[in-house]
Every structure is written in structure tokens, then in C-alpha cells.
Design a protein around this motif. Structure first.
Motif, short mmCIF file in Angstrom:
data_model
loop_
_atom_site.label_atom_id
_atom_site.label_comp_id
_atom_site.label_asym_id
_atom_site.label_seq_id
_atom_site.Cartn_x
_atom_site.Cartn_y
_atom_site.Cartn_z
N THR A 29 46.63 49.47 46.38
CA THR A 29 46.59 48.00 46.31
C THR A 29 45.94 47.38 47.53
N GLN A 30 46.29 47.82 48.72
CA GLN A 30 45.74 47.23 49.93
C GLN A 30 44.23 47.47 50.02
N ILE A 31 43.77 48.61 49.54
CA ILE A 31 42.35 48.90 49.63
C ILE A 31 41.53 48.04 48.68
N SER A 44 44.39 38.72 46.06
CA SER A 44 45.73 38.86 46.61
C SER A 44 46.33 40.21 46.25
N ILE A 45 47.35 40.61 46.98
CA ILE A 45 48.07 41.84 46.66
C ILE A 45 48.62 41.78 45.24
N GLU A 46 49.14 40.61 44.87
CA GLU A 46 49.73 40.46 43.54
C GLU A 46 48.67 40.65 42.45
N GLY A 50 48.09 44.02 39.48
CA GLY A 50 48.15 43.78 38.04
C GLY A 50 47.68 44.92 37.16
N PRO A 51 46.46 45.46 37.36
CA PRO A 51 45.96 46.53 36.48
C PRO A 51 46.32 47.94 36.96
#
Length: 275
Positions: A29-31, A44-46, A50-51
Motif C-alpha cells: 500500500t505505501q509503495i 491516499s492509503i485508503e 481498495g483493490p
């Protein structure tokens, strides 16, 4: 010859990030956030979560299809992102991912003990991930240093279609010599991963607390008060509802009880396809 349902499970097909390693599924996620930022597009992280569970190119394509992300891209480049643009982001994502994967390579508490119990019961351990092979090789190497070696690994770019298609799960069935998909349980922390198992005809177990849906570190998860945790479980159960997992548990440490229950159901002639 006649068809008989298997009498007990023969294999567990485990996801990686959020299931066996990287408690909050932070590495991917962060990457995504960082890769888009290098193109001056904020994600955003959110949104990045999602996928989760899809192959990484498909994940980026899905993010680019989100109207807010597409609009940010249009403001930066004067157009909405094409497949070539997705590929450019993916090509930046890959080295960033390989560089940072070690930062989130710790095994999830209880995972090794659970896997040892499954092996003692005769289960083979297959695995698959949304990571491409180039990243997966690094993940496997780091996990081995921490004591975890799966019997088989299938990366998302080693099959024609990644999740939510069933190809990766079925590739494990073939490689491990499993006689019936009903003798397999697929464990994952994402909706695409559960759909993969469902479409492969396997028992499916969704993880509510160790992975992408909760998105917290182990320490933060353990610090949640009972009311907050109950509300989060309820929210996450709703997220998984459309993929119809057979079971929902907090972490991999809870899997042995599920395996025992599945074995009882198999002994009664039940199959995952009928549930």
C-alpha cells in the motif's frame, strides 16, 4: 469409477502480505502512494488499499479508473491515464517495492505455529500473491530467513490471469498433486483473494484483523478496546460479504479450529461448492 468427496483437507493455499507476513499489509500500500507521488499524483492509503489482492498492474489500472484519481492525473498531465501511463507507474512501482519489501517482512505472530500444526496433520502448504515474481522472489527469500518456506509459490505474473481469477490457486493444486479442489482451503485478507478461492472451488477463509481491511500494525491492533474491535470486525465482515467466504477469522493463528471444522464437514459429505 465413482466420485467421492474427500474425507479431509489436503492443502492450505495461503496468501502472503497480510496473511503470513506484514501484519497490516503495509508493504504494497505505501509503495502505491509513493509511486503515484513520483508522477505528482496524490493517492491516499485508503484509496491504495481498495483493490488490494489484485495483480499490481491491474491494481494500478483500477486506481487510475477511480474518478478522483483520474481527475488528479488529468490536472497533472492534461489527460486521463492510458494503459501506457499505467505501465509507466508500474515500472516505477517495481523497484520501489523491491527496495522497501524488507521493511515489512516480519512473520505474523502465530503464523509459524499454525503452519507447523497444519503440516503435522498432513496438509501441504501452497501459496500465492498479488506480487509479481520479481518481488515474490524477494518476499520468499526474506520469509525463509524467518523460518517459513511454502511447498509451492505462484506469483501473479506466472499465470494468464491473476486474482480474482482462480488460476494461481489452481496452479498450486496441480503442482502439489492435490486430488480434489474440495480438499483445499484458501486463506486471504482481500476480497479478490477470497473470490479466487471461491472460483477455484475451494473452502475459503477471510482474515479480518491481520491484513488489508483493518490495516493496522500488530501492536495497534492489540491495543484496540473491545468495542472498537467489535465495530471493526462488523465493518470488515460487511466488506467481505459479497465474496461469500466460508469462514471469517481474526488471524492465521485461528485457522486450526477452522481446519478441524472443515474436516468434520467433509466427513459428512459437504463440499465448498455447495455452501
Amino acid at each position: 469409477m465413482s466420485y467421492n468427496t474427500p474425507s479431509q483437507l489436503q492443502a492450505a493455499i495461503l496468501d502472503w502480505a497480510g496473511t503470513v507476513v506484514d501484519f497490516g499489509s503495509f508493504a504494497p500500500t505505501q509503495i502505491f502512494v509513493e509511486a503515484f507521488a513520483e508522477f505528482d499524483v496524490q493517492v491516499s492509503i485508503e484509496e491504495a488499499r481498495g483493490p488490494m489482492g489484485m495483480g499490481k498492474w491491474d491494481h494500478i489500472r483500477t486506481l487510475c479508473n477511480l474518478p478522483p484519481v483520474a481527475e488528479r492525473y488529468r490536472k497533472a498531465f492534461g489527460r486521463t491515464p492510458s494503459d501506457d501511463d499505467v505501465t509507466a507507474i508500474y515500472q516505477r512501482f517495481m523497484p520501489l517495492q523491491i527496495e522497501k519489501i524488507a521493511e515489512h517482512s516480519a512473520l505474523i505472530p502465530g503464523a509459524l505455529d499454525t503452519i507447523a500444526q497444519l503440516r503435522e496433520q498432513g496438509l501441504k502448504i501452497g501459496s500465492c500473491s498479488g506480487y509479481p515474481k520479481q518481488v515474490m522472489d524477494k518476499v520468499v527469500q526474506l520469509a525463509a530467513k524467518n523460518g517459513y518456506v511454502a511447498d509451492h509459490v505462484v506469483a501473479t505474473d506466472e499465470v494468464p490471469n491473476g486474482r480474482p481469477w482462480p488460476a494461481q490457486a489452481l496452479a498450486n493444486v496441480i503442482a502439489l498433486g492435490i486430488e480434489d479442489v474440495a480438499a483445499c482451503v484458501k486463506v486471504d485478507d482481500t476480497v479478490p483473494g477470497i473470490l479466487e478461492g471461491r472460483r477455484a472451488g475451494m473452502w475459503t477463509v477471510a482474515l479480518t484483523c491481520s491484513g488489508n481491511a483493518l490495516g493496522l500494525s500488530y501492536e495497534t491492533y492489540r491495543a484496540l478496546d473491545s468495542e472498537t474491535l467489535a465495530n471493526e470486525r462488523k465493518r470488515i465482515h460487511a466488506l467481505f460479504a459479497s465474496s461469500r467466504p466460508h469462514y471469517l477469522i481474526d488471524t492465521l493463528a485461528d485457522l486450526p479450529q477452522v481446519v478441524a471444522d472443515i474436516n468434520q464437514r467433509l466427513a459428512r459429505g459437504e463440499t465448498p461448492q455447495g455452501c
